[in-house]
Enzyme design. Structure first.
Site, PDB file in Angstrom:
ATOM      1  N   ARG A   1      10.156  17.011 -12.744  1.00 31.61           N
ATOM      2  CA  ARG A   1       9.104  17.856 -12.185  1.00 31.61           C
ATOM      3  C   ARG A   1       8.516  18.650 -13.353  1.00 31.61           C
ATOM      4  O   ARG A   1       9.186  18.905 -14.363  1.00 31.61           O
ATOM      5  CB  ARG A   1       9.673  18.829 -11.148  1.00 31.61           C
ATOM      6  CG  ARG A   1      10.337  18.155  -9.949  1.00 31.61           C
ATOM      7  CD  ARG A   1      10.927  19.201  -9.016  1.00 31.61           C
ATOM      8  NE  ARG A   1      11.530  18.598  -7.835  1.00 31.61           N
ATOM      9  CZ  ARG A   1      12.815  18.265  -7.718  1.00 31.61           C
ATOM     10  NH1 ARG A   1      13.630  18.491  -8.732  1.00 31.61           N
ATOM     11  NH2 ARG A   1      13.276  17.734  -6.607  1.00 31.61           N
TER      12      ARG A   1
ATOM     13  N   HIS B   1       2.330  15.583 -11.223  1.00 31.69           N
ATOM     14  CA  HIS B   1       3.409  15.211 -10.315  1.00 31.69           C
ATOM     15  C   HIS B   1       3.351  13.724  -9.958  1.00 31.69           C
ATOM     16  O   HIS B   1       4.383  13.110  -9.651  1.00 31.69           O
ATOM     17  CB  HIS B   1       3.354  16.049  -9.039  1.00 31.69           C
ATOM     18  CG  HIS B   1       4.633  16.038  -8.265  1.00 31.69           C
ATOM     19  ND1 HIS B   1       5.799  16.603  -8.751  1.00 31.69           N
ATOM     20  CD2 HIS B   1       4.952  15.530  -7.053  1.00 31.69           C
ATOM     21  CE1 HIS B   1       6.772  16.443  -7.863  1.00 31.69           C
ATOM     22  NE2 HIS B   1       6.293  15.790  -6.824  1.00 31.69           N
TER      23      HIS B   1
ATOM     24  N   ARG C   1       5.662  11.617 -11.933  1.00 37.32           N
ATOM     25  CA  ARG C   1       7.041  11.560 -11.405  1.00 37.32           C
ATOM     26  C   ARG C   1       7.127  10.498 -10.305  1.00 37.32           C
ATOM     27  O   ARG C   1       8.087   9.732 -10.246  1.00 37.32           O
ATOM     28  CB  ARG C   1       7.428  12.939 -10.880  1.00 37.32           C
ATOM     29  CG  ARG C   1       8.753  13.013 -10.139  1.00 37.32           C
ATOM     30  CD  ARG C   1       9.041  14.482  -9.828  1.00 37.32           C
ATOM     31  NE  ARG C   1       9.954  14.666  -8.712  1.00 37.32           N
ATOM     32  CZ  ARG C   1      11.268  14.726  -8.814  1.00 37.32           C
ATOM     33  NH1 ARG C   1      11.838  14.568 -10.002  1.00 37.32           N
ATOM     34  NH2 ARG C   1      12.029  14.946  -7.753  1.00 37.32           N
TER      35      ARG C   1
END
Length: 341
Positions: A176, A269, A272
């Protein structure tokens, strides 16, 4: 009479409606979320905002809100708040979070000996369809982490190297953004190290493997950084030497989106998400991916299996000579219903 402790001095300044006793208990609850439950700052802020909105709603209908008034609430009072928020355009996901925050505060009231807000037990959480992660294609993900993709920008080379190193950690290790920016200089994943220890949501610590290309990106940033970084201080710093803000990385990705022709869903994000999706596509084991991502529940990680199934059906629609027939629809339905493996 129950003793109400004074509000903590270091709590965030939230202007809660209500009488003095209620405000003190609300600040004590907020402090407990940060100190005892170790919730993420963004979650604490959201819960606190939801409670403030609920108390403001009640105050507009009943006048000054007191603890006894909360204990005596009826289910219709809470449903009225939820209906008012929905009328303001608040979606089901936000309403579900608001209800979770109110229940958390109610548990705090009960622990402090004020009684139970039984009305909350009669309220169902709104149904919310879980949104599928939106990964970035492999070529684009690699381009986002490549310092040369921003070679034409009028930015200092060390800043470009810094941003590339952060993005490499998001895509190469599935971190994160808060985890990457939370790394200390002493824990820098440089060449020679094959893992890094990060602190995730709720203060949970996990060990994450580091690819050589990621370690090289971090080393390039450290070599170019003009500041003498404190071993106990942040690894990634801003232009003035203070801890780097996530907003800076978000701006960097927004700039790259335009240059690379990527949609608005291409965010830090999303890298990820891409880490997990691309691992799964290469036969990564779901439990291992769960551990790498730091998911508390396997059901969260299983969302990536649905992404893979959705991409398979999209490719089928585009390539199969009978795409668009009823058979295609049945195949898609089957993929959506099939349990994640």
């Amino acid at each position: 009479m129950l003793h109400v402790p004074p509000p903590p001095t270091d709590a965030c300044a939230i202007a809660y409606p209500g009488d003095e006793a209620l405000r003190a208990v609300a600040l004590g609850w907020q402090d407990s979320l940060m100190r005892e439950r170790r919730m993420a700052a963004n979650t604490v802020e959201a819960y606190s905002r939801d409670l403030r909105q609920f108390l403001t709603h009640l105050q507009g209908r009943r006048g000054t809100v007191e603890i006894a008034g909360l204990i005596a609430l009826k289910p219709r009072d809470i449903r009225g708040f939820m209906a008012a928020r929905r009328a303001e355009g608040v979606n089901g996901r936000s309403l579900m979070r608001a209800l979770a925050g109110l229940r958390s505060f109610a548990r705090h009231l009960e622990r402090e000996g004020h009684g139970s807000v039984s009305a909350l037990g009669a309220i169902r959480s709104p149904k919310v369809e879980r949104r599928l992660p939106r990964p970035i294609p492999i070529v684009a993900a690699r381009a986002l982490t490549d310092v040369d993709s921003r070679a034409g920008e009028a930015r200092e080379p060390w800043i470009l190297a810094r941003d590339a190193a952060v993005l490499a950690l998001l895509y190469g290790s599935g971190l994160r953004i808060s985890e990457a920016l939370g790394l200390a200089r002493r824990d820098a994943p440089v060449p020679g190290l094959d893992s890094v220890t990060v602190t995730g949501k709720g203060g949970k610590v996990r060990m994450v493997p580091i690819l050589p290309v990621v370690a090289e990106a971090v080393a390039a940033y450290l070599a170019a950084c003009p500041y003498a970084l404190d071993p106990e201080g942040p690894l990634f710093v801003g232009a003035k030497g203070a801890k780097l803000s996530p907003r800076i990385i978000q701006y960097a990705v927004a700039s790259l989106r335009g240059a690379l022709g990527l949609p608005d869903s291409a965010t830090p994000h999303a890298l990820r998400h891409s880490f997990a999706t691309h691992l799964l596509a290469r036969k990564g084991e779901l439990r291992a991916i769960q551990e790498l991502l730091g998911h508390a529940s396997l059901s969260t990680t299983q969302l990536y299996t649905k992404v893979d199934a959705a991409r398979l059906m999209e490719a089928f629609d585009q390539a199969h000579p009978r795409a668009g027939t009823a058979a295609t629809g049945r195949a898609r339905d089957s993929a959506e219903r099939s349990p994640a493996r």
